[in-house]
Design an enzyme around this catalytic site. Structure first.
Site, short mmCIF file in Angstrom:
data_model
loop_
_atom_site.label_atom_id
_atom_site.label_comp_id
_atom_site.label_asym_id
_atom_site.label_seq_id
_atom_site.Cartn_x
_atom_site.Cartn_y
_atom_site.Cartn_z
CG ASP A 44 9.63 -0.86 -0.93
OD1 ASP A 44 10.60 -0.16 -1.26
OD2 ASP A 44 9.30 -1.90 -1.56
CE LYS A 69 5.32 6.57 -6.73
NZ LYS A 69 5.32 6.01 -8.04
CG MET A 188 0.74 -2.39 -8.58
SD MET A 188 2.35 -2.80 -9.26
CE MET A 188 2.25 -4.58 -9.34
N1 SAH Z 1 4.51 -7.23 -2.49
C1 SAH Z 1 3.21 -6.63 -2.30
C2 SAH Z 1 2.63 -6.06 -3.57
C3 SAH Z 1 3.44 -4.90 -4.14
S1 SAH Z 1 2.70 -4.24 -5.58
C4 SAH Z 1 2.27 -7.67 -1.68
O1 SAH Z 1 2.58 -8.85 -1.67
O2 SAH Z 1 1.21 -7.26 -1.18
C5 SAH Z 1 1.77 -2.91 -4.93
C6 SAH Z 1 0.30 -3.22 -4.93
O3 SAH Z 1 -0.03 -4.10 -3.88
C7 SAH Z 1 -0.59 -2.03 -4.73
O4 SAH Z 1 -0.80 -1.30 -5.91
C8 SAH Z 1 -1.87 -2.71 -4.28
O5 SAH Z 1 -2.56 -3.28 -5.36
C9 SAH Z 1 -1.33 -3.84 -3.43
N2 SAH Z 1 -1.27 -3.50 -2.00
C10 SAH Z 1 -0.19 -3.56 -1.21
N3 SAH Z 1 -0.52 -3.26 0.06
C11 SAH Z 1 -1.84 -3.01 0.07
C12 SAH Z 1 -2.79 -2.66 1.07
N4 SAH Z 1 -2.45 -2.50 2.34
N5 SAH Z 1 -4.07 -2.50 0.70
C13 SAH Z 1 -4.47 -2.67 -0.56
N6 SAH Z 1 -3.62 -2.99 -1.54
C14 SAH Z 1 -2.33 -3.17 -1.24
#
Ligand code: SAH
Length: 271
Positions: A44, A69, A188
């Site tokens: 991803d 993407k 998000m």
């Molecule tokens: N499975 C992931 C979340 C996926 S949804 C997890 O557990 O972290 C995607 C969202 O995760 C993004 O829009 C953001 O809100 C958050 N996110 C993921 N990685 C991030 C990062 N390094 N810094 C800040 N927000 C992050």
């Protein structure tokens, strides 16, 4: 030897791996173990660059498919990803499905696991450190503290969208959420920040409630923007805050004032 569940004799399987929020040091030993065993990887967007390099250089993976993407690549739909996972596993391959954070925290890992199970493919789930947990920690914000809210609520700022991008009916009642004594963590949440903050205020949430937005958490690009519910929309616009970012709303954010000067000194991505 990896144990297969439910379909002994089948060689192919899927490892649903949470790669954490970006910092390679937050990759678990178990994630590394399965990455080293995999023949093919589907990665991803949110997986950290250092981790992608590690997968490319240190693992014996013959095929790496980036399903994000960015950089103008065509994003695969969830359905295409599901089908591909099953196809590769049925060819007898060990497939690493690598996701940012934790696969089951807004990572659509649940949908993939369900599809694999329905198609008779064995899988392993490797939990990862979610950005919901790591981002506040790297920002010097304890998500929970006995002096403050006794609950933590993790939610999405975006309502569910169909693959075609059509909005479905709203399911989160922000005005009700405003009434909970909870630290609110929004993933998000940037594109709908204004709408959601207004709803929280309308629901009676104290306008002085501290808010922190942690962008690119745990990566060298980590940036933290702070404000309160009443001015965070304006601040986020001014600072041009972009996804990926974690939004934390709650009195615990105020602890950052005391903690940041000390704890960030030993963080890898210190300010
Ligand atoms: N499975 C992931 C979340 C996926 S949804 C997890 O557990 O972290 C995607 C969202 O995760 C993004 O829009 C953001 O809100 C958050 N996110 C993921 N990685 C991030 C990062 N390094 N810094 C800040 N927000 C992050």
């Amino acid at each position: 030897m990896v144990k297969t569940r439910g379909n002994s004799g089948q060689k192919g399987m899927v490892y649903l791996i949470g790669a954490g929020p970006g910092d390679i040091e937050l990759l678990t030993l178990k994630a590394v173990k399965y990455l080293k065993e995999a023949d093919v990887a589907l990665i991803d967007d949110l997986v950290g660059d250092e981790i992608k390099d590690f997968i490319k250089k240190e693992c014996k993976i013959s095929e790496i498919i980036e399903v994000g993407k960015r950089e103008g690549r065509h994003k695969k739909t969830q359905d295409e990803i599901n089908q591909l996972l099953v196809k590769l596993a049925k060819e007898g391959k060990k497939v690493a499905r690598v996701k940012g954070g934790d696969p089951f925290v807004f990572g659509r890992g649940g949908e993939e696991a369900e599809f694999l199970a329905k198609n008779g493919v064995s899988f392993v789930v490797v939990p990862g450190i979610s950005s919901a947990i790591a981002a506040p920690a790297y920002a010097g914000i304890p998500l929970n503290h006995r002096r403050f809210s006794p609950a933590i609520l993790i939610l999405t700022g975006k309502e569910r969208e169909s693959e075609e991008g059509e909005k479905e009916k709203e399911r989160i009642n922000w005005e009700e959420i405003a009434k909970l004594d909870a630290t609110i963590v929004i993933l998000m949440g940037i594109s709908n920040l204004e709408r959601n903050v207004k709803k929280l205020l309308k629901g009676g949430k104290d306008p002085d409630t501290p808010v922190a937005i942690i962008e690119n958490a745990t990566s060298p690009k980590q940036r933290i923007v702070e404000g309160a519910l009443l001015n965070i929309i304006e601040i986020a616009k001014r600072e041009k805050v972009r996804a990926p970012a974690v939004i934390v709303i709650g009195d615990v954010v105020s602890l950052r004032g005391i903690l940041k000067n000390f704890h960030l000194k030993w963080m890898r991505n210190a300010e």
